[in-house]
Scaffold this active site. Structure first.
Site, PDB file in Angstrom:
ATOM      1  NE  ARG A 260      -4.198  -1.613   0.194  1.00  0.00           N
ATOM      2  CZ  ARG A 260      -4.314  -2.626  -0.674  1.00  0.00           C
ATOM      3  NH1 ARG A 260      -3.400  -2.817  -1.604  1.00  0.00           N
ATOM      4  NH2 ARG A 260      -5.358  -3.425  -0.618  1.00  0.00           N
TER       5      ARG A 260
ATOM      6  CG  HIS B  69      -3.310  -0.900  -6.750  1.00  0.00           C
ATOM      7  ND1 HIS B  69      -3.635  -0.312  -5.561  1.00  0.00           N
ATOM      8  CD2 HIS B  69      -3.408  -2.240  -6.527  1.00  0.00           C
ATOM      9  CE1 HIS B  69      -3.926  -1.234  -4.665  1.00  0.00           C
ATOM     10  NE2 HIS B  69      -3.800  -2.430  -5.238  1.00  0.00           N
TER      11      HIS B  69
HETATM   12  P1  NDP Z   1      -1.231 -11.652   4.917  1.00  0.00           P
HETATM   13  O1  NDP Z   1      -2.188 -11.167   5.937  1.00  0.00           O
HETATM   14  O2  NDP Z   1      -1.335 -13.063   4.466  1.00  0.00           O
HETATM   15  O3  NDP Z   1       0.257 -11.419   5.426  1.00  0.00           O
HETATM   16  C1  NDP Z   1       0.647 -10.259   6.076  1.00  0.00           C
HETATM   17  C2  NDP Z   1       2.074 -10.396   6.573  1.00  0.00           C
HETATM   18  O4  NDP Z   1       2.484  -9.134   7.120  1.00  0.00           O
HETATM   19  C3  NDP Z   1       2.216 -11.431   7.672  1.00  0.00           C
HETATM   20  O5  NDP Z   1       3.433 -12.121   7.545  1.00  0.00           O
HETATM   21  C4  NDP Z   1       2.219 -10.561   8.937  1.00  0.00           C
HETATM   22  O6  NDP Z   1       2.914 -11.105  10.035  1.00  0.00           O
HETATM   23  C5  NDP Z   1       2.965  -9.350   8.440  1.00  0.00           C
HETATM   24  N1  NDP Z   1       2.674  -8.207   9.313  1.00  0.00           N
HETATM   25  C6  NDP Z   1       1.486  -7.640   9.614  1.00  0.00           C
HETATM   26  N2  NDP Z   1       1.632  -6.636  10.490  1.00  0.00           N
HETATM   27  C7  NDP Z   1       2.949  -6.566  10.776  1.00  0.00           C
HETATM   28  C8  NDP Z   1       3.732  -5.760  11.637  1.00  0.00           C
HETATM   29  N3  NDP Z   1       3.171  -4.808  12.406  1.00  0.00           N
HETATM   30  N4  NDP Z   1       5.053  -5.982  11.697  1.00  0.00           N
HETATM   31  C9  NDP Z   1       5.628  -6.952  10.956  1.00  0.00           C
HETATM   32  N5  NDP Z   1       4.941  -7.768  10.108  1.00  0.00           N
HETATM   33  C10 NDP Z   1       3.632  -7.580  10.027  1.00  0.00           C
HETATM   34  O7  NDP Z   1      -1.368 -10.647   3.681  1.00  0.00           O
HETATM   35  P2  NDP Z   1      -1.119 -10.952   2.142  1.00  0.00           P
HETATM   36  O8  NDP Z   1       0.236 -11.528   1.990  1.00  0.00           O
HETATM   37  O9  NDP Z   1      -2.266 -11.682   1.559  1.00  0.00           O
HETATM   38  O10 NDP Z   1      -1.183  -9.470   1.540  1.00  0.00           O
HETATM   39  C11 NDP Z   1      -0.321  -8.451   1.999  1.00  0.00           C
HETATM   40  C12 NDP Z   1      -0.773  -7.100   1.454  1.00  0.00           C
HETATM   41  O11 NDP Z   1      -0.471  -6.984   0.082  1.00  0.00           O
HETATM   42  C13 NDP Z   1      -2.283  -6.837   1.501  1.00  0.00           C
HETATM   43  O12 NDP Z   1      -2.692  -6.449   2.782  1.00  0.00           O
HETATM   44  C14 NDP Z   1      -2.437  -5.724   0.487  1.00  0.00           C
HETATM   45  O13 NDP Z   1      -2.275  -4.479   1.125  1.00  0.00           O
HETATM   46  C15 NDP Z   1      -1.278  -5.948  -0.481  1.00  0.00           C
HETATM   47  N6  NDP Z   1      -1.756  -6.368  -1.801  1.00  0.00           N
HETATM   48  C16 NDP Z   1      -1.452  -5.576  -2.882  1.00  0.00           C
HETATM   49  C17 NDP Z   1      -1.870  -5.946  -4.134  1.00  0.00           C
HETATM   50  C18 NDP Z   1      -1.541  -5.110  -5.324  1.00  0.00           C
HETATM   51  O14 NDP Z   1      -2.119  -5.308  -6.386  1.00  0.00           O
HETATM   52  N7  NDP Z   1      -0.609  -4.199  -5.230  1.00  0.00           N
HETATM   53  C19 NDP Z   1      -2.630  -7.181  -4.376  1.00  0.00           C
HETATM   54  C20 NDP Z   1      -2.862  -7.936  -3.182  1.00  0.00           C
HETATM   55  C21 NDP Z   1      -2.433  -7.533  -1.949  1.00  0.00           C
HETATM   56  P3  NDP Z   1       2.452 -12.472  10.742  1.00  0.00           P
HETATM   57  O15 NDP Z   1       2.958 -13.557   9.814  1.00  0.00           O
HETATM   58  O16 NDP Z   1       3.143 -12.439  12.029  1.00  0.00           O
HETATM   59  O17 NDP Z   1       0.941 -12.436  10.818  1.00  0.00           O
HETATM   60  C1  OXD Z   2      -5.580  -6.298  -2.944  1.00  0.00           C
HETATM   61  C2  OXD Z   2      -5.210  -5.330  -3.950  1.00  0.00           C
HETATM   62  O1  OXD Z   2      -5.472  -5.989  -1.770  1.00  0.00           O
HETATM   63  O2  OXD Z   2      -5.568  -5.527  -5.107  1.00  0.00           O
HETATM   64  O3  OXD Z   2      -5.967  -7.415  -3.314  1.00  0.00           O
HETATM   65  O4  OXD Z   2      -4.536  -4.354  -3.660  1.00  0.00           O
END
Ligand code: NDP
Ligand code: OXD
Length: 310
Positions: free
Chosen positions: A225, A273
């Protein structure tokens, strides 16, 4: 059970078709034509939907994000109290993100920016061969997407590290957690990849201080993001040469304003995006499965943990 569908106008029909292909009996209402508010039991929506609007539906049982991220659903005023929120964990989304991260890691690792500059100047010159085993990748987030990218990068021979909220063990990946863990990882990171959810804790995590921990000449890739990155701090780090280049898919605000410095910066690659685009036909089965579960009062899948914010 009627489902309220709310997304960009050009995606509405694809979502409707994909959900109906899974279950032809679904009663789908395309926002803003919700019909009787009392009919709506689930809302499947994307970033533009106002959460205050969802308070109109007295029988709402479930909210589903059309993407992996849920920051748009959780920001004030947030979902109606007591209503569970599910997000997507989708194979196509995951493979799309993995391709995009590999594309940009390899572009930086294989000196593509330098070779393109050489091509523009018609220079035939070989640069020093990059050493994959010495190019250390630091992943911010090792969830559904970060872990898939970490494994793909590992399979190419890159040393991979990852930072998470909860301490974790992952085969072949050196893991870090917490504030101290972040500094320790960034100090050894040559290519930083951000795949964190946007929460109050992760907002602004890539800033002047954390960028300074990176070794000089490191690269930054952000596909999570725009709010994770302090844009002015990255621009300063690029202009000083501390950060060599950045690939950015996400911004705050979006669309990236036409006069933003990122558009024309020679060391910034801008994407709209589009690193991982949700494919409704791929995502629909888990959405319909959750609708069935909600209707039958069974445990839901891919639920958001409100206390963690993702
Ligand atoms: P997940 O919820 O599966 O994974 C999130 C990861 O971030 C976990 O490993 C989590 O740790 C870690 N995390 C969360 N908070 C913290 C923190 N405070 N400190 C350190 N680590 C942290 O999410 P996804 O992998 O499915 O997606 C990640 C993000 O990617 C989405 O939230 C979205 O914003 C973005 N996204 C962007 C897209 C695009 O088109 N650009 C498409 C899809 C997603 P833990 O393992 O300990 O829970
Ligand atoms: C998502 C994205 O969060 O598209 O899936 O950004």
């Amino acid at each position: 059970m009627a489902i309220l569908l709310s997304t960009k106008a050009n995606a509405m029909q694809d979502w409707r078709d994909a959900l109906l292909a899974e279950d032809a009996t679904l009663d789908i209402r395309l926002f803003p034509d919700a019909g009787d508010p009392a009919d709506i039991e689930a809302a499947v929506c994307w970033t533009q939907h106002d959460m205050a609007e969802l308070r109109r539906y007295p029988n709402l049982k479930l909210i589903v994000s059309m993407g992996a991220g849920v920051d748009h659903l959780l920001r004030a005023p947030g979902p109606p109290p007591g209503i569970p929120v599910a997000r997507l964990k989708d194979e196509r989304l995951t493979s799309g993100m993995t391709e995009w991260v590999l594309l940009n890691v390899l572009r930086f690792h294989r000196q593509d920016l330098e070779y393109r500059a050489q091509q523009a100047a018609r220079i035939w010159d070989e640069l020093p061969a990059p050493d994959t085993a010495k190019r250390r990748i630091g992943m911010l987030g090792l969830g559904q997407l970060g872990n898939a990218c970490a494994q793909a990068l590992r399979s190419l021979g890159f040393p991979v590290m990852g930072w998470t909220r909860n301490p974790r063990e992952l085969s072949g990946v050196q893991t870090f957690a917490g504030a101290d863990g972040l500094e320790a990882m960034l100090r050894q990171t040559d290519i930083l990849v951000c795949l964190l959810p946007l929460t109050p804790e992760t907002r602004g995590v890539i800033n002047a201080k954390s960028l300074a921990w990176l070794p000089r000449g490191a690269f930054v890739i952000n596909a999570a993001r725009g709010g994770h990155l302090v844009a002015e701090d990255l621009l300063a780090a690029l202009d000083s040469g501390h950060v060599a280049a950045a690939a950015l898919d996400v911004f705050e605000p979006e669309p990236l304003p036409a006069d933003h410095a990122f558009w024309t910066h020679p060391k910034v690659l801008v994407w709209p995006h589009a690193s991982a685009i949700t494919i409704p036909a791929s995502a629909a089965p888990q959405v319909v499965e959750n609708l069935r579960r909600a209707r039958e009062g069974r445990a839901l899948i891919n639920l958001v943990d409100f206390s963690a914010g993702y």
